[in-house]
Design a protein around this motif. Structure first.
Motif, PDB file in Angstrom:
ATOM      1  N   LEU A 394      11.632 124.919 112.824  1.00 18.78           N
ATOM      2  CA  LEU A 394      12.306 124.056 112.916  1.00 18.78           C
ATOM      3  C   LEU A 394      12.683 123.162 114.312  1.00 18.78           C
ATOM      4  O   LEU A 394      12.340 122.733 114.495  1.00 18.78           O
ATOM      5  N   LEU A 395      11.864 124.075 115.504  1.00 18.96           N
ATOM      6  CA  LEU A 395      12.476 124.149 116.043  1.00 18.96           C
ATOM      7  C   LEU A 395      11.263 123.471 117.212  1.00 18.96           C
ATOM      8  O   LEU A 395      11.376 122.963 117.777  1.00 18.96           O
ATOM      9  N   PHE A 396      10.184 123.248 117.049  1.00 16.15           N
ATOM     10  CA  PHE A 396       8.796 122.483 116.934  1.00 16.15           C
ATOM     11  C   PHE A 396       8.991 121.121 116.327  1.00 16.15           C
ATOM     12  O   PHE A 396       8.345 120.478 116.404  1.00 16.15           O
ATOM     13  N   GLU A 397       9.799 120.886 115.805  1.00 17.85           N
ATOM     14  CA  GLU A 397       9.973 120.199 114.448  1.00 17.85           C
ATOM     15  C   GLU A 397      10.707 118.928 115.946  1.00 17.85           C
ATOM     16  O   GLU A 397      10.537 118.544 116.287  1.00 17.85           O
ATOM     17  N   ALA A 398      11.848 119.910 116.003  1.00 15.34           N
ATOM     18  CA  ALA A 398      13.219 119.650 117.189  1.00 15.34           C
ATOM     19  C   ALA A 398      12.695 119.213 118.297  1.00 15.34           C
ATOM     20  O   ALA A 398      12.759 117.559 118.961  1.00 15.34           O
ATOM     21  N   ARG A 399      10.918 120.017 118.952  1.00 11.40           N
ATOM     22  CA  ARG A 399      10.083 118.886 119.942  1.00 11.40           C
ATOM     23  C   ARG A 399      10.102 117.785 119.725  1.00 11.40           C
ATOM     24  O   ARG A 399       9.762 116.664 120.894  1.00 11.40           O
ATOM     25  N   GLU A 400       9.081 117.115 118.354  1.00  6.98           N
ATOM     26  CA  GLU A 400       9.120 115.731 118.373  1.00  6.98           C
ATOM     27  C   GLU A 400       9.259 114.941 117.838  1.00  6.98           C
ATOM     28  O   GLU A 400       9.527 113.672 117.873  1.00  6.98           O
ATOM     29  N   LYS A 408      20.503 118.137 115.159  1.00  5.73           N
ATOM     30  CA  LYS A 408      20.414 118.922 113.680  1.00  5.73           C
ATOM     31  C   LYS A 408      19.544 119.661 113.516  1.00  5.73           C
ATOM     32  O   LYS A 408      20.131 120.779 112.720  1.00  5.73           O
ATOM     33  N   LEU A 409      18.258 119.635 113.808  1.00  9.87           N
ATOM     34  CA  LEU A 409      17.498 120.910 113.855  1.00  9.87           C
ATOM     35  C   LEU A 409      17.637 121.653 114.913  1.00  9.87           C
ATOM     36  O   LEU A 409      17.320 123.354 114.245  1.00  9.87           O
ATOM     37  N   ILE A 410      17.994 121.657 115.373  1.00  7.54           N
ATOM     38  CA  ILE A 410      18.715 123.018 117.191  1.00  7.54           C
ATOM     39  C   ILE A 410      19.823 123.918 116.092  1.00  7.54           C
ATOM     40  O   ILE A 410      19.313 125.318 116.010  1.00  7.54           O
ATOM     41  N   LEU A 414      19.314 127.607 114.936  1.00  5.69           N
ATOM     42  CA  LEU A 414      20.230 128.640 114.887  1.00  5.69           C
ATOM     43  C   LEU A 414      21.328 129.415 114.650  1.00  5.69           C
ATOM     44  O   LEU A 414      21.253 130.432 114.399  1.00  5.69           O
ATOM     45  N   ASP A 415      21.570 128.374 113.389  1.00  2.00           N
ATOM     46  CA  ASP A 415      21.831 129.275 111.966  1.00  2.00           C
ATOM     47  C   ASP A 415      21.071 130.097 111.383  1.00  2.00           C
ATOM     48  O   ASP A 415      21.428 131.350 111.045  1.00  2.00           O
TER      49      ASP A 415
END
Length: 621
Positions: A394-400, A408-410, A414-415
């Motif tokens: 999800l964090l890889f996606e958040a970088r894009e 939202k992705l971060i 974390l959840d």
């Protein structure tokens, strides 16, 4: 022999009537060969006079230049350098009472000249100087065009010199009445070196200097240019990999630019990492795969195909390819090349591949190779099931993405897994308040340590980054070091960079460069020298830092100047940017090479302030 009328213009070129010039000595017939013989006599006598009277002084001067600027063990270069420097010195270096050797010879020889026209032309030898000429035509008389002034000259064909149209001639022209001849000797350089010679002229000739002023240094660079292979290799096995790759690439019809870029990357990789090469085929195949995947759009090559072609294994190619990816920052991508996979995509692929291999329970490298060769593809890799890996994806996606989509992705990551360093690193990158940014980075380090565990640090210290799970923590620590640096907390930043290098001495992140600059700013030359010795690399950052330290500690000495000359040889673009002879581009280069102008720009931008008081030192090259 041509009959000349007494009132005709004198064929010597003086502009006078024949009866007032050469004809006044009652020479009825004009024979140009008589003049040429006279010039040849003066030419030979001048050389003889110089060695008869000043051989020791000339050879001492040549030796002083040679030992610092050329390989004196190369006998051909030493002879060429000696003869060219002697020729230059005869016309330009004062010997006694501000007189040149030519001046002394002229005063003695002018009364021995029978023909007035020869005497007048001989006087013009006083202004002889070295220059660089393009060979334009090759007839009975060879046309030369001075690359510095665009003046046109003609020289005679002779048995001793051969001229090739398009080549470059370097030497000192002296007038022989209607033509010119090279004094003592001439160097002919292939025309394919045109751009290199033009660069040398620009580099050695700031506005206030002439080629005569810097000729010994220009000549040394010219000889080095002629001797230099396209790439210098640390070891024969490294060169063997390059040769093997090049043979395969040329047989398969790869574009020349692609081959050159791949070889440049391999050369830089070797200089930075000094890899051990036991079997060249494995590295060459990996370089082939790397060059195609990174530089050729829509390539269909597979590691299995290349393993068969080079006689190596898929596992070997995959292993070396992974190391290449870790050094991806060394690659300067041509404008025409397609975009490469994002580093985070590569990290995800490596993680999933390692998980897939681990799940098979293989007991040997042979079993791994057989598994990979048996039609294995990315679709066969296991999908992440652990909370840490799901959150990381999800964090890889958040970088894009940006804005609310990123936040939202971060939050989702974390959840799922609260000890995700990349989550807090991304939040810190979004934070404009410096104090809050530091808190988020400190939080990233805290959760990263909890995630990996104290025992993990003890067991794996020295091999971080090679273990994919460490990379979020390593990224966070590097960002924290930079934030400390930006906040003026230099000592604390130095400690973080040193800690990063202890965790990962291979330094895939390039932390040693940040650390070296801070050590120099802090005046900690002892630690800086230790760092330089530890990595012993030929990058501009390390080579010029070594020279700067010697200058700061001892001033302008033979040792510091030699260090500067070595640094300049490693990257000849740097000094011009540090002296502001060249202006920085509006945007910093996206990719930085090694030994090229992009590296020079990046280095000078980061270290300009360190050289503020060293202008005189920089002008020593």
């Amino acid at each position: 022999m041509n009959k000349i009328g007494r009132n005709d213009p004198c064929p010597c070129g003086s502009g006078k009537k024949y009866k007032k010039c050469c004809g006044k000595d009652n020479v009825i017939a004009f024979n140009p060969s008589l003049y040429k013989e006279e010039f040849h006599r003066l030419h030979e006598q001048l050389i003889g006079y110089a060695f008869d009277h000043y051989e020791d002084e000339l050879l001492t001067m040549v030796h002083e230049y040679a030992v610092d600027h050329i390989d004196v063990n190369n006998k051909d270069d030493l002879v060429t350098y000696t003869e060219m420097i002697v020729a230059w010195a005869i016309f330009t270096v004062p010997i006694e009472k501000d007189q040149m050797i030519f001046d002394e010879f002229y005063n003695q020889a002018k009364s021995t000249i029978a023909y007035p026209a020869v005497r007048n032309t001989f006087t013009n030898w006083k202004t002889a100087h070295p220059s660089v000429y393009e060979i334009m035509t090759e007839d009975a008389q060879v046309k030369l065009v001075d690359m510095l002034t665009n003046e046109v000259f003609y020289v005679s064909q002779n048995d001793d010199l051969e001229y090739t149209v398009g080549d470059i001639a370097v030497g000192i022209l002296i007038p022989y009445q209607q033509t010119h001849e090279f004094f003592f000797m001439m160097i002919e350089v292939p025309g394919e070196n045109w751009e290199d010679i033009s660069f040398l002229l620009d580099k050695k000739l700031p506005a206030e200097l002439t080629l005569t002023d810097v000729f010994p240094f220009f000549l040394a660079d010219l000889l080095q240019l002629q001797n230099e292979p396209e790439f210098e290799w640390i070891s024969l096995p490294h060169e063997g990999v390059a040769d093997l790759f090049e043979v395969h690439a040329m047989e398969k019809g790869y574009h020349e630019a692609l081959i050159h870029t791949a070889l440049q990357f391999w050369n830089d990789f070797c200089r930075v990492n000094n890899p051990i090469v036991r079997k060249p085929a494995g590295h060459a195949a990996a370089l082939d795969y790397f060059s195609q995947v990174e530089l050729r759009p829509f390539t269909e090559v597979t590691q299995k195909q290349l393993a068969h072609e080079y006689g190596t294994s898929v596992g070997t190619i995959s292993n070396h390819y992974g190391k290449f990816l870790e050094n991806y920052n060394l690659l300067t991508i041509p404008e025409a090349a397609s975009p490469s996979p994002a580093p985070m995509d590569m990290e995800k692929q490596m993680r999933d591949l390692m998980r897939t291999i681990e799940a098979q329970g293989f007991e040997s490298e042979e079993e791994i190779n057989a598994f990979l060769e048996n039609g294995f593809s990315s679709d066969d890799m296991l999908q992440p099931e652990e909370p840490r890996d799901i959150a990381q994806d999800l964090l890889f996606e958040a970088r894009e993405v940006h804005g609310s989509a990123r936040k939202k992705l971060i939050k989702e990551a974390l959840d799922i897994y609260s000890n995700s360093p990349d989550a807090y690193l991304l939040l810190a990158e979004e934070e404009s308040d410096m104090e809050k940014q530091m808190e988020l980075l400190e939080r990233a380090l805290h959760v990263g340590k909890e995630d990996l565990g104290e025992e993990f640090f003890k067991e794996n210290k020295g091999s971080f980054w090679g273990i994919v799970e460490t990379r979020p923590y390593m990224r966070a620590m590097q960002a924290y070091g930079k934030a400390l640096e930006n906040n003026g907390m230099v000592i604390e930043a130095i400690e973080k960079y040193m800690e990063l290098l202890e965790l990962n001495p291979n330094d895939n992140q390039g932390n040693r460069y940040h650390l070296l600059v801070l050590l120099l700013e802090n005046g900690d030359y002892k630690a800086a020298k230790k760092l330089i010795s530890q990595y012993n690399e030929g990058t501009a950052m390390f080579m010029f830092s070594k020279a700067l330290i010697q200058y700061e500690e001892k001033g302008i000495t033979k040792q510091s100047v030699n260090a500067l000359i070595e640094a300049d040889a490693a990257n000849p673009f740097v000094v011009d940017y540090l002296l502001m002879n060249k202006m920085f581009p509006d945007e910093s280069p996206e990719y930085v090479g090694m030994g090229d102008e992009t590296e020079a720009i990046a280095y000078a931008e980061e270290t300009m302030h360190l050289w503020a008081d060293a202008e005189d030192f920089l002008r020593m090259v």
